[in-house]
Write an enzyme that holds these catalytic residues in place. Structure first.
Site, PDB file in Angstrom:
ATOM      1  N   GLU A  39      49.543  33.394  48.960  1.00 52.81           N
ATOM      2  CA  GLU A  39      48.967  34.432  48.131  1.00 52.81           C
ATOM      3  C   GLU A  39      49.266  33.971  46.717  1.00 52.81           C
ATOM      4  OE1 GLU A  39      46.225  36.238  48.588  1.00 52.81           O
ATOM      5  OE2 GLU A  39      47.163  37.474  50.087  1.00 52.81           O
ATOM      6  N   HIS A  40      48.408  34.133  45.799  1.00 48.00           N
ATOM      7  CA  HIS A  40      48.546  33.791  44.262  1.00 48.00           C
ATOM      8  C   HIS A  40      49.003  32.183  44.225  1.00 48.00           C
ATOM      9  CE1 HIS A  40      48.396  37.692  42.293  1.00 48.00           C
ATOM     10  NE2 HIS A  40      48.699  38.055  43.371  1.00 48.00           N
ATOM     11  N   THR A  41      48.515  31.607  45.175  1.00 47.48           N
ATOM     12  CA  THR A  41      48.635  30.182  45.083  1.00 47.48           C
ATOM     13  C   THR A  41      47.199  29.295  44.644  1.00 47.48           C
ATOM     14  OG1 THR A  41      48.290  30.085  47.449  1.00 47.48           O
ATOM     15  CG2 THR A  41      50.313  29.893  46.670  1.00 47.48           C
ATOM     16  N   GLY A 126      37.568  47.829  46.086  1.00 42.46           N
ATOM     17  CA  GLY A 126      38.937  48.097  45.483  1.00 42.46           C
ATOM     18  C   GLY A 126      40.015  48.107  46.618  1.00 42.46           C
ATOM     19  N   ALA A 127      39.545  47.586  47.904  1.00 45.98           N
ATOM     20  CA  ALA A 127      40.551  47.351  49.213  1.00 45.98           C
ATOM     21  C   ALA A 127      41.203  45.731  49.075  1.00 45.98           C
ATOM     22  CB  ALA A 127      39.601  47.785  50.422  1.00 45.98           C
ATOM     23  N   LEU A 129      39.386  43.174  49.654  1.00 51.12           N
ATOM     24  CA  LEU A 129      38.543  42.480  50.707  1.00 51.12           C
ATOM     25  C   LEU A 129      37.328  41.517  49.970  1.00 51.12           C
ATOM     26  CD1 LEU A 129      38.413  44.824  53.480  1.00 51.12           C
ATOM     27  CD2 LEU A 129      40.046  43.140  53.184  1.00 51.12           C
ATOM     28  N   SER A 131      34.981  42.368  47.626  1.00 50.74           N
ATOM     29  CA  SER A 131      33.636  42.674  47.600  1.00 50.74           C
ATOM     30  C   SER A 131      32.868  42.088  46.411  1.00 50.74           C
ATOM     31  CB  SER A 131      33.406  44.309  47.520  1.00 50.74           C
ATOM     32  OG  SER A 131      34.027  44.851  46.566  1.00 50.74           O
ATOM     33  N   ASP A 176      38.496  33.634  46.869  1.00 47.45           N
ATOM     34  CA  ASP A 176      37.621  34.658  47.539  1.00 47.45           C
ATOM     35  C   ASP A 176      36.277  34.037  47.728  1.00 47.45           C
ATOM     36  OD1 ASP A 176      39.782  36.171  47.083  1.00 47.45           O
ATOM     37  OD2 ASP A 176      39.174  37.170  45.268  1.00 47.45           O
ATOM     38  N   TYR A 226      47.340  40.768  36.910  1.00 53.32           N
ATOM     39  CA  TYR A 226      46.715  39.464  37.532  1.00 53.32           C
ATOM     40  C   TYR A 226      46.897  38.393  36.393  1.00 53.32           C
ATOM     41  CZ  TYR A 226      44.123  36.110  40.166  1.00 53.32           C
ATOM     42  OH  TYR A 226      43.798  35.138  41.068  1.00 53.32           O
TER      43      TYR A 226
HETATM   44  C1  GLA Z   1      42.818  37.685  44.180  1.00 51.44           C
HETATM   45  C2  GLA Z   1      41.932  36.655  43.240  1.00 51.44           C
HETATM   46  C3  GLA Z   1      42.223  35.212  44.286  1.00 51.44           C
HETATM   47  C4  GLA Z   1      43.609  35.179  44.417  1.00 51.44           C
HETATM   48  C5  GLA Z   1      44.340  36.541  44.958  1.00 51.44           C
HETATM   49  C6  GLA Z   1      45.818  36.193  45.089  1.00 51.44           C
HETATM   50  O1  GLA Z   1      41.897  38.116  45.294  1.00 51.44           O
HETATM   51  O2  GLA Z   1      40.570  36.992  43.280  1.00 51.44           O
HETATM   52  O3  GLA Z   1      41.559  34.107  43.635  1.00 51.44           O
HETATM   53  O4  GLA Z   1      44.364  34.542  43.479  1.00 51.44           O
HETATM   54  O5  GLA Z   1      44.074  37.501  44.440  1.00 51.44           O
HETATM   55  O6  GLA Z   1      45.934  35.204  46.073  1.00 51.44           O
END
Ligand code: GLA
Length: 390
Positions: A39-41, A126-127, A129, A131, A176, A226
């Site tokens: 995550e956040h990588t 907003g979950a 996932l 969208s 995503d 973010y």
């Molecule tokens: C959101 C961003 C992704 C990613 C995640 C964290 O979903 O759209 O690019 O950075 O946060 O892993």
């Protein structure tokens, strides 16, 4: 994929399109995503391990004879009209995901004319996932098909990401959009965000379920925080670069360099960078676990990721922490952590299949008692990426 839901959504979107535009549209489906670890990588040139899921945006589109863009959101029951000649942000937000993609395609030299477009879906908004990424990818995929633009899947994902970065203003990574476009049934995608190389990892253990608990909250600082995290990572890299010019991103950095060049200058930035560098390693170790079917070890790493996101990267929130704490002591839950950008959205939980009902009951009751809110629960099936329905 749940074909009944897709068919019924497709029916509603198609019907609305015919009603509004009296024409037969092209129909496209693009899914939301989960992320097992990493995550956040992505915006740090690291690795991620997402998968597309059985929740989709369904989009109907057709050409117009002029340069107008007529958009309708079935779920919001809202219409927005724009023109290809001056693409501007709307007051509504949802049109921006579509207009941003059109703008990016135009900037890349693709020729289009006006379109009519209707969309709906069952990806909760907003979950966390994705969208919005699904809508961007559905739009890019549909325009590619409609106007024969000849774009490959990777460029579709990159165009959709650029729309989010440039038009919507969230400086997200590629995860995503890549997951939405490249998803495959019962498989995770191990994506290397440095060069976009990827491999599929089977994830079809019948004894396990991916359970998502949705906090039902989305804190308003989510997108500004973010972008701030991204800047902090870049600042950390710039501090290292003064001594190691070959370090181009946190992917190239190690803990020793962070300790030496970042920690003395800025402790908070050090924590952010320490989390990212550790998380990239954690993902690689987690993939080794999966190859050995060692889900216990993989699950422990998910808890470690949550700890890092909570205390070092500081993108969790009380509701997410409560959901993770509620499952921590259950042997039937191998791993749990917040998922996605943070500040709300879902936790992702790896749960032993026979115990899913019991865990759902316990978590729902516990969350209600602590927050006054009922969490939504989704059991995610790993599904195929963006496709033409008709
Ligand atoms: C959101 C961003 C992704 C990613 C995640 C964290 O979903 O759209 O690019 O950075 O946060 O892993």
């Amino acid at each position: 994929m749940d074909t009944t839901t897709v068919a019924s959504l497709q029916g509603s979107v198609n019907e609305k399109y015919q009603h509004l535009f009296n024409d037969t549209p092209l129909l496209v489906r693009s899914p939301g995503r989960v992320n097992l670890i990493g995550e956040h990588t992505d915006y740090n040139n690291g690795l991620v391990l997402p998968a597309a899921i059985d929740k989709n945006i369904i989009l109907a589109i057709g050409k117009r004879g002029d340069r107008a863009i007529h958009l309708h959101s079935l779920d919001q029951e809202q219409t927005h009209i724009a023109t290809l000649d001056s693409l501007e942000r709307s007051q509504l937000l949802w049109p921006d995901y579509i207009l941003g993609v059109i703008q990016q395609l135009a900037q890349r030299g693709h020729t289009m004319q006006g379109v009519n477009l209707v969309f709906g879906g069952d990806i909760p908004q907003g979950a966390g996932l994705s969208s919005s990424a699904a809508l961007e990818c559905a739009t890019a995929f549909a325009l590619n098909e409609l106007f024969g633009l000849g774009i490959q899947r990777l460029e579709i994902a990159l165009t959709a990401q650029a729309a989010e970065n440039e038009f919507v203003g969230v400086k997200c990574g590629l995860m995503d959009q890549f997951a939405s476009v490249f998803g495959q049934e019962q498989r995770l995608i191990k994506l290397d965000c440095r060069d976009f190389s990827h491999e599929y990892i089977p994830f079809n253990n019948p004894d396990l379920r991916i359970v998502l608990f949705d906090t039902q909250v989305k804190h308003s600082l989510a997108s500004s925080a973010y972008n701030e995290r991204r800047e902090q990572c870049e600042y950390g890299v710039s501090l290292i670069q003064k001594h190691h010019p070959d370090v181009k991103s946190l992917r190239d950095a190690n803990i020793e360099q962070l300790k030496r060049h970042v920690k003395p200058v800025d402790e908070v930035v050090y924590n952010r960078c320490f989390y990212v560098v550790s998380e990239i390693k954690r993902l690689q170790d987690g993939c080794d676990d999966l190859k050995k079917d060692d889900f216990e070890s993989f699950g422990k790493r998910m808890f470690e990721t949550h700890h890092g996101l909570q205390h070092l990267y500081e993108v969790s929130c009380d509701e997410l922490d409560i959901l993770v704490d509620l499952v921590r002591d259950y042997d039937a839950v191998l791993g749990a952590r917040m998922m996605g950008g943070g500040f709300g959205g879902c936790t992702i939980n790896l749960v032993k299949a026979p115990h899913v009902d019991e865990i759902v009951k316990t978590v729902s009751e516990g969350y209600l008692a602590k927050t006054g809110k009922n969490p939504q629960v989704y059991i995610a099936q790993l599904s195929a990426g963006t496709s033409i329905i008709r």
